[in-house]
Scaffold this motif. Structure first.
Motif, PDB file in Angstrom:
ATOM      1  N   LEU A 153       0.844  -1.200   0.000  1.00  0.00           N
ATOM      2  CA  LEU A 153       0.000   0.000   0.000  1.00  0.00           C
ATOM      3  C   LEU A 153       0.878   1.248   0.000  1.00  0.00           C
ATOM      4  CD1 LEU A 153      -2.676  -1.050   2.632  1.00  0.00           C
ATOM      5  CD2 LEU A 153      -3.022  -0.806   0.175  1.00  0.00           C
ATOM      6  N   PRO A 154       0.704   2.155  -0.954  1.00  0.00           N
ATOM      7  CA  PRO A 154       1.501   3.394  -0.954  1.00  0.00           C
ATOM      8  C   PRO A 154       1.231   4.215   0.307  1.00  0.00           C
ATOM      9  CG  PRO A 154       0.353   3.087  -3.045  1.00  0.00           C
ATOM     10  CD  PRO A 154      -0.214   2.081  -2.100  1.00  0.00           C
ATOM     11  N   VAL A 155       2.248   4.914   0.747  1.00  0.00           N
ATOM     12  CA  VAL A 155       2.138   5.764   1.932  1.00  0.00           C
ATOM     13  C   VAL A 155       1.768   7.175   1.494  1.00  0.00           C
ATOM     14  CG1 VAL A 155       3.402   6.787   3.863  1.00  0.00           C
ATOM     15  CG2 VAL A 155       3.770   4.391   3.244  1.00  0.00           C
ATOM     16  N   ILE A 156       0.826   7.772   2.200  1.00  0.00           N
ATOM     17  CA  ILE A 156       0.433   9.147   1.897  1.00  0.00           C
ATOM     18  C   ILE A 156       1.565  10.077   2.299  1.00  0.00           C
ATOM     19  CG2 ILE A 156      -1.202  10.991   2.423  1.00  0.00           C
ATOM     20  CD1 ILE A 156      -3.285   8.831   2.960  1.00  0.00           C
ATOM     21  N   PRO A 157       2.160  10.824   1.368  1.00  0.00           N
ATOM     22  CA  PRO A 157       3.248  11.740   1.728  1.00  0.00           C
ATOM     23  C   PRO A 157       2.697  12.968   2.437  1.00  0.00           C
ATOM     24  CG  PRO A 157       2.770  11.921  -0.600  1.00  0.00           C
ATOM     25  CD  PRO A 157       1.871  10.845  -0.066  1.00  0.00           C
ATOM     26  N   LEU A 158       3.347  13.345   3.508  1.00  0.00           N
ATOM     27  CA  LEU A 158       2.905  14.476   4.309  1.00  0.00           C
ATOM     28  C   LEU A 158       3.952  15.590   4.273  1.00  0.00           C
ATOM     29  CD1 LEU A 158       1.624  12.499   7.440  1.00  0.00           C
ATOM     30  CD2 LEU A 158       0.278  13.315   5.488  1.00  0.00           C
ATOM     31  N   PHE A 159       3.490  16.826   4.295  1.00  0.00           N
ATOM     32  CA  PHE A 159       4.392  17.969   4.295  1.00  0.00           C
ATOM     33  C   PHE A 159       4.925  18.228   5.705  1.00  0.00           C
ATOM     34  CE2 PHE A 159       2.252  18.887   0.310  1.00  0.00           C
ATOM     35  CZ  PHE A 159       3.258  19.445  -0.461  1.00  0.00           C
ATOM     36  N   PHE A 213      -4.778  -0.866  10.003  1.00  0.00           N
ATOM     37  CA  PHE A 213      -5.657  -1.070   8.844  1.00  0.00           C
ATOM     38  C   PHE A 213      -6.967  -1.705   9.269  1.00  0.00           C
ATOM     39  CE2 PHE A 213      -1.308  -1.201   7.205  1.00  0.00           C
ATOM     40  CZ  PHE A 213      -1.381  -0.210   6.245  1.00  0.00           C
ATOM     41  N   TYR A 214      -8.033  -1.225   8.623  1.00  0.00           N
ATOM     42  CA  TYR A 214      -9.367  -1.746   8.865  1.00  0.00           C
ATOM     43  C   TYR A 214     -10.012  -2.063   7.521  1.00  0.00           C
ATOM     44  CZ  TYR A 214      -8.360   0.506  13.322  1.00  0.00           C
ATOM     45  OH  TYR A 214      -7.761   0.894  14.489  1.00  0.00           O
ATOM     46  N   HIS A 215     -10.909  -3.015   7.528  1.00  0.00           N
ATOM     47  CA  HIS A 215     -11.519  -3.486   6.275  1.00  0.00           C
ATOM     48  C   HIS A 215     -13.038  -3.500   6.422  1.00  0.00           C
ATOM     49  CE1 HIS A 215      -7.403  -4.667   5.499  1.00  0.00           C
ATOM     50  NE2 HIS A 215      -7.423  -5.435   6.586  1.00  0.00           N
ATOM     51  N   PRO A 216     -13.685  -2.336   6.303  1.00  0.00           N
ATOM     52  CA  PRO A 216     -15.150  -2.274   6.450  1.00  0.00           C
ATOM     53  C   PRO A 216     -15.852  -3.173   5.441  1.00  0.00           C
ATOM     54  CG  PRO A 216     -14.181  -0.075   6.448  1.00  0.00           C
ATOM     55  CD  PRO A 216     -13.099  -1.021   6.042  1.00  0.00           C
ATOM     56  N   LEU A 217     -16.688  -4.051   5.966  1.00  0.00           N
ATOM     57  CA  LEU A 217     -17.481  -4.968   5.139  1.00  0.00           C
ATOM     58  C   LEU A 217     -16.607  -5.814   4.222  1.00  0.00           C
ATOM     59  CD1 LEU A 217     -20.377  -2.521   4.120  1.00  0.00           C
ATOM     60  CD2 LEU A 217     -20.297  -4.109   6.049  1.00  0.00           C
ATOM     61  N   THR A 219      -9.803  -1.042   2.124  1.00  0.00           N
ATOM     62  CA  THR A 219      -8.844  -0.905   3.222  1.00  0.00           C
ATOM     63  C   THR A 219      -8.778   0.554   3.645  1.00  0.00           C
ATOM     64  OG1 THR A 219      -7.505  -2.779   2.488  1.00  0.00           O
ATOM     65  CG2 THR A 219      -6.438  -1.157   3.912  1.00  0.00           C
ATOM     66  N   LEU A 220      -8.935   0.791   4.942  1.00  0.00           N
ATOM     67  CA  LEU A 220      -8.799   2.119   5.519  1.00  0.00           C
ATOM     68  C   LEU A 220      -7.675   2.102   6.539  1.00  0.00           C
ATOM     69  CD1 LEU A 220     -12.562   3.060   6.111  1.00  0.00           C
ATOM     70  CD2 LEU A 220     -11.121   3.629   4.158  1.00  0.00           C
ATOM     71  N   THR A 221      -7.074   3.243   6.774  1.00  0.00           N
ATOM     72  CA  THR A 221      -5.959   3.322   7.709  1.00  0.00           C
ATOM     73  C   THR A 221      -6.213   4.402   8.751  1.00  0.00           C
ATOM     74  OG1 THR A 221      -3.562   3.620   7.902  1.00  0.00           O
ATOM     75  CG2 THR A 221      -4.684   4.966   6.278  1.00  0.00           C
ATOM     76  N   SER A 222      -5.659   4.187   9.922  1.00  0.00           N
ATOM     77  CA  SER A 222      -5.763   5.141  11.015  1.00  0.00           C
ATOM     78  C   SER A 222      -4.391   5.258  11.675  1.00  0.00           C
ATOM     79  CB  SER A 222      -6.807   4.685  12.040  1.00  0.00           C
ATOM     80  OG  SER A 222      -6.797   5.521  13.184  1.00  0.00           O
ATOM     81  N   THR A 223      -3.859   6.480  11.780  1.00  0.00           N
ATOM     82  CA  THR A 223      -2.552   6.708  12.402  1.00  0.00           C
ATOM     83  C   THR A 223      -2.720   6.805  13.907  1.00  0.00           C
ATOM     84  OG1 THR A 223      -1.753   7.879  10.445  1.00  0.00           O
ATOM     85  CG2 THR A 223      -0.559   8.240  12.498  1.00  0.00           C
ATOM     86  N   GLN A 224      -1.961   5.996  14.624  1.00  0.00           N
ATOM     87  CA  GLN A 224      -2.033   5.973  16.076  1.00  0.00           C
ATOM     88  C   GLN A 224      -1.227   7.134  16.654  1.00  0.00           C
ATOM     89  OE1 GLN A 224      -4.190   3.459  17.392  1.00  0.00           O
ATOM     90  NE2 GLN A 224      -4.479   3.534  15.171  1.00  0.00           N
ATOM     91  N   SER A 225      -1.759   7.743  17.694  1.00  0.00           N
ATOM     92  CA  SER A 225      -1.106   8.911  18.283  1.00  0.00           C
ATOM     93  C   SER A 225       0.066   8.529  19.183  1.00  0.00           C
ATOM     94  CB  SER A 225      -2.128   9.729  19.077  1.00  0.00           C
ATOM     95  OG  SER A 225      -2.724   8.934  20.096  1.00  0.00           O
ATOM     96  N   TYR A 226       0.116   7.304  19.694  1.00  0.00           N
ATOM     97  CA  TYR A 226       1.189   6.889  20.598  1.00  0.00           C
ATOM     98  C   TYR A 226       2.443   6.597  19.778  1.00  0.00           C
ATOM     99  CZ  TYR A 226       3.419   4.526  24.548  1.00  0.00           C
ATOM    100  OH  TYR A 226       4.276   4.173  25.560  1.00  0.00           O
ATOM    101  N   VAL A 227       3.533   7.341  20.024  1.00  0.00           N
ATOM    102  CA  VAL A 227       4.705   7.280  19.150  1.00  0.00           C
ATOM    103  C   VAL A 227       5.934   6.671  19.818  1.00  0.00           C
ATOM    104  CG1 VAL A 227       3.940   9.270  17.806  1.00  0.00           C
ATOM    105  CG2 VAL A 227       5.430   9.622  19.797  1.00  0.00           C
ATOM    106  N   ASN A 228       5.863   6.348  21.109  1.00  0.00           N
ATOM    107  CA  ASN A 228       7.065   5.849  21.787  1.00  0.00           C
ATOM    108  C   ASN A 228       7.485   4.471  21.280  1.00  0.00           C
ATOM    109  OD1 ASN A 228       7.110   8.176  23.371  1.00  0.00           O
ATOM    110  ND2 ASN A 228       5.857   7.260  24.975  1.00  0.00           N
ATOM    111  N   ALA A 229       6.525   3.558  21.156  1.00  0.00           N
ATOM    112  CA  ALA A 229       6.857   2.202  20.721  1.00  0.00           C
ATOM    113  C   ALA A 229       7.403   2.180  19.292  1.00  0.00           C
ATOM    114  CB  ALA A 229       5.634   1.291  20.853  1.00  0.00           C
TER     115      ALA A 229
END
Length: 683
Positions: free
Chosen positions: A562-568, A621-625, A629-639
């Motif tokens: 899956l390509p990564v969304i480039p962020l500024f 990643f989540y797979h509705p129905l 494929t949908l993605t959600s970035t987790q806010s916890y960054v230490n791990a």
């Protein structure tokens, strides 16, 4: 992202050119289908594909044939629908949602008859409805197809050959072609967005404001005071300027509100100032020698010398016409805008983005003088002309003036002479001042002006004085606005000790919003970092090819595919993006994403070493129905950061100063450099 996407599309079309020819056929067909033709950007895509002909990716004759056949088929389909269903089809959705387009098309067809089928091919808006109306009104099939084929044979070459010429022009530019094409896309996107914002504001704001004025008028009619009598006279609907007054009032309120909002952000240091820096860096990365030459010439059209010359020439013309009141307003408009702009600049003392050899009050930045004065100069000139001509021609004059002002304002951003907030503040302040003068001017009857003569005077003044200014100042201004190639340096030992804290703690996007922490800094080449991480389970992010992009529409999808969304970050796209697959139970899967951005200074320690900053986050990643494929970035960054640290041989975690940590980040940053074997993971 844009560069990668363009390269991937070109590679795909080189291998599968028949897809492009089919796309041109379908796009040309869609241009003639009601509603669809107004939504699908067929013309823009056809021009873009035609631009690939000079490079050999596509062939000219198949494109011409595909465009011609698609245009003929599209008009033919629309004609058949009108002939088959008659006026009944106008009651179907979505045609019944656009009665104004149907009325315009019927008037166009009635005025031009059979010629309308040919003419409408080149007229946006009505072109998708004219063949439909021709079928409804019983136009002979043989006559329709004769005109249809003739118009398609004229329309297709006009579009395809224009695209070919554009592609040939860009191919001559060599390495500068790619950043210039991206800059052109940015300009078109900004212009399109601005046009639609204005249209939306006028469409929604004017009716609301007219209703409010009606209530105010009814209130004034029930009271007998000096204020109520003045309002009754001003809001009299029988006055021909009543609608223009309402529009000017809406414009004044909106522009003043925007300016005061920007001024507040500048004074308080709100996120708009972070967006200033991000957009400044983004545009500086797109600068090229040809682009600089064009933008310097544009900005010279808005210089003080040109403004004064145009003001004097138009003033003399107004005095020659004995339009004394208008001449006074004209002088007050330009002089007042200039004086007020300078007063605000001196009061705020805001510095410009770079050292551009300005002196005196011109060294201050907010608001942009070019933006303020030119929007008043050409806006008021367009206002005087538009009042004396038909609405259609008035719209043309207004759009011409708006385009010139927009280009001058954008040139200040492109050349790094102003921040974004300076330009927006200048445009808003100038617009508010212009609307205020317009309201005052419309309250009293003014001497009628000869619009053609006034337009000729204004355009001649701009062309002559602007051309002379470009001729005299271009060499000097090229040095003034040249890109500063010097890169600041920092000793590697200073960076390793404490200088790393000079880099931003969090990523800032183009809107000025603060996002995830920048938890990684790397001194060395990206290739060295890439090799070290690939030996520890990290992979290159998939490119944004059409095939890889479609993986988002499958479920389940491989995280590495899956390509990564480039962020500024501070106006720059990531220079390196790596992923590491992760598993998190049966219902969701995740991956770690590392993005690296270049930093504005380099390190020295016997040799020069580039410095990079990065963020590493977890995407789930989540797979509705089980469909997409949908993605959600987790806010916890230490791990994620600790996983990255474990993959590097040398590095250390160091906490930032107090106030950086929160519930999702412990405030520590991973420092690493090529060639070091620092085993200490905390210091």
């Amino acid at each position: 992202m844009m560069t990668s996407l363009v390269s991937s599309v070109i590679e795909f079309l080189t291998a599968h050119p028949h897809v492009a020819y089919l796309a041109v056929f379908l796009l040309a067909l869609s241009e003639s289908v009601p509603i669809i033709g107004a939504v699908v950007p067929g013309t823009a895509v056809i021009l873009a594909l035609s631009a690939l002909v000079p490079s050999g990716v596509l062939l000219l004759w198949p494109l011409l044939v595909a465009a011609s056949l698609g245009a003929i088929a599209g008009d033919g389909l629309s004609f058949w629908l009108g002939h088959r269903y008659q006026r009944e089809i106008l009651g179907f959705w979505p045609l019944n949602r656009h009665p104004e387009l149907i009325e315009r098309s019927e008037a166009f067809f009635t005025r031009h008859g059979a010629k309308s089928v040919f003419l409408a091919r080149f007229v946006p808006g009505v072109r998708a409805f004219i063949p439909l109306l021709a079928g409804m009104m019983g136009m002979a099939v043989s006559r329709f197809y004769a005109v249809n084929v003739a118009s398609a044979l004229a329309w297709a070459p006009s579009h395809i050959l224009s695209g070919v010429l554009l592609g040939a022009t860009f191919s001559i530019l060599g390495a500068a072609a790619k950043p210039l094409s991206i800059l052109l896309v940015v300009l078109l996107a900004m212009g399109w967005a601005l046009l639609h914002i204005v249209r939306f504001t006028v469409r929604r704001g004017v009716p609301f404001f007219i209703d409010a004025l009606g209530r105010l008028q009814r209130w004034a009619g029930t009271h007998d005071t000096r204020l109520s009598r003045s309002l009754t006279h001003l809001l009299d609907p029988s006055r021909p300027e009543a609608r223009t007054l309402a529009l000017s009032a809406v414009f004044l309120v909106g522009a003043a509100w925007l300016f005061l909002g920007i001024l507040e952000d500048v004074i308080t240091g709100d996120p708009l100032l972070l967006a200033d820096s991000a957009i400044y860096h983004a545009l500086q990365d797109l600068r090229t020698v040809p682009g600089d030459a064009v933008m310097i010439a544009v900005t010279e059209l808005g210089d003080t010398k040109v403004v004064i010359a145009v003001t004097i020439i138009v003033l003399l013309w107004l005095m020659w016409q004995r339009a004394w009141r208008t001449a006074a307003y004209w002088l007050v408009a330009i002089a007042g805008a200039s004086v007020l702009n300078t007063v605000i600049k001196v009061a705020l003392h805001r510095t410009r983005p770079g050292e551009l050899l300005y002196s005196g009050w011109s060294t201050f930045s907010f608001p942009s003088g070019h933006s303020t004065v030119n929007v008043v100069l050409y806006g008021f000139l367009a206002f005087l002309i538009a009042r004396e001509v038909r609405p259609a021609w008035g719209l043309v004059v207004a759009l011409g003036a708006a385009t010139l002002v927009f280009l001058i304002a954008f040139s200040r951003l492109y050349l790094g002479a102003h921040w974004l907030s300076d330009v927006l503040g200048g445009l808003a302040f100038g617009s508010a001042w212009l609307a205020l003068l317009g309201l005052s001017y419309l309250r009293r009857q003014a001497r009628r002006l000869e619009p053609r003569s006034l337009l000729a005077a204004g355009c001649s003044a701009l062309i002559l004085t602007g051309g002379l200014n470009i001729y005299n100042s271009h060499a000097t201004d090229s040095d003034r606005y040249a890109v500063k190639v010097g890169t600041p340096y920092m000793a590697a030992t200073d960076w390793w000790a404490s200088g790393w804290q000079q880099l931003p703690a969090r990523r800032i996007d183009l809107t000025g919003e603060t996002n995830e922490p920048l938890t990684f800094q790397w001194a060395g080449g990206l290739k060295d970092l890439q090799d070290a991480l690939q030996r520890n389970g990290w992979f290159n992010s998939a490119d944004w090819t059409p095939v890889d992009a479609l993986n988002w529409l499958t479920a389940p999808a491989d995280p590495t595919g899956l390509p990564v969304i480039p962020l500024f970050a501070s106006g720059r796209l990531p220079s390196l993006t790596l992923v590491r697959p992760n598993s998190d139970g049966a219902l969701t899967r995740s991956r770690l994403v590392l993005r690296m951005w270049v930093v504005d200074f380099e390190l020295t320690n016997g040799r020069t070493v580039p410095l990079w900053m990065g963020s590493v986050v977890e995407e789930r990643f989540y797979h509705p129905l089980s469909l997409i494929t949908l993605t959600s970035t987790q806010s916890y960054v230490n791990a994620p950061r600790n996983t990255l640290a474990a993959a590097l041989d040398g590095g250390r975690l160091i906490p930032r100063s107090e106030g950086a940590a929160d519930s999702d980040w412990d405030g520590q940053v991973l420092l690493a450099r090529h060639g070091e074997k620092q085993k200490t993971m905390s210091d």
